[in-house]
Enzyme design. Structure first.
Site, PDB file in Angstrom:
ATOM      1  N   CYS A   1      13.415  -0.743 -35.290  1.00 29.60           N
ATOM      2  CA  CYS A   1      12.429  -0.236 -36.255  1.00 29.60           C
ATOM      3  C   CYS A   1      11.363  -1.289 -36.540  1.00 29.60           C
ATOM      4  O   CYS A   1      10.180  -0.968 -36.684  1.00 29.60           O
ATOM      5  CB  CYS A   1      13.105   0.151 -37.567  1.00 29.60           C
ATOM      6  SG  CYS A   1      14.320   1.468 -37.427  1.00 29.60           S
TER       7      CYS A   1
ATOM      8  N   CYS B   1      17.133  -2.445 -39.402  1.00 27.21           N
ATOM      9  CA  CYS B   1      17.077  -1.923 -38.026  1.00 27.21           C
ATOM     10  C   CYS B   1      16.102  -2.752 -37.183  1.00 27.21           C
ATOM     11  O   CYS B   1      14.896  -2.743 -37.423  1.00 27.21           O
ATOM     12  CB  CYS B   1      16.646  -0.459 -38.073  1.00 27.21           C
ATOM     13  SG  CYS B   1      16.272   0.271 -36.475  1.00 27.21           S
TER      14      CYS B   1
END
Length: 146
Positions: free
Chosen positions: A69, A66
């Site tokens: 993230c 991600c």
């Protein structure tokens, strides 16, 4: 890797004529210190680190693949380290599917705040540093001063 807050190190000296070496021993502490540190959460330790904690805990649900993230992680870590009233628990949802399912994590990154085992706040997605600072300060304000 040993968590410095969970384990305290002592050095013992052995007076045996064959062994005059120092050995380091690690003793487990039963209580997690809430000092602005980052801990790795797993399916096995989540209950102890988050649900049984008496102080505020922020959980960052993330995945290695991600992109947002990877941007949010260092920002939230920096703010939590400066606050010292909360603990950051990072939980990789790919490796720890039971906890991710329990909290119905469907979007990444998801950040949840807990106090005394109860979820008190959450946000989803990448946010700016002022929002993150406010989120951490609001969560840290629930900490009891001892």
């Amino acid at each position: 890797m040993l968590n410095r807050r969970l384990f305290s190190r002592t050095t013992r000296y052995f007076l045996s004529p064959l062994s005059n070496r120092r050995r380091q021993h690690y003793f487990h502490s039963s209580q997690v210190a809430q000092t602005g540190q980052e801990l790795k959460g797993t399916d096995q330790n989540f209950e102890k680190l988050v649900e049984q904690a008496s102080e505020p805990v922020i959980v960052d649900f993330y995945a290695d693949w991600c992109g947002p993230c990877r941007v949010l992680g260092p920002l939230i870590k920096k703010v939590v380290e400066a606050n010292k009233k909360v603990t950051l628990v990072k939980l990789d949802i790919e490796e720890n599917k039971l906890v991710a399912e329990k909290f119905m994590i469907s979007s990444l990154p998801t950040v949840k705040a807990f106090h005394k085992g109860k979820e008190i706040d959450t946000f989803i997605g990448l946010r700016d540093s002022s929002f993150i600072k406010d989120f951490v300060e609001k969560t840290g304000s629930l900490a009891t001063d001892s």
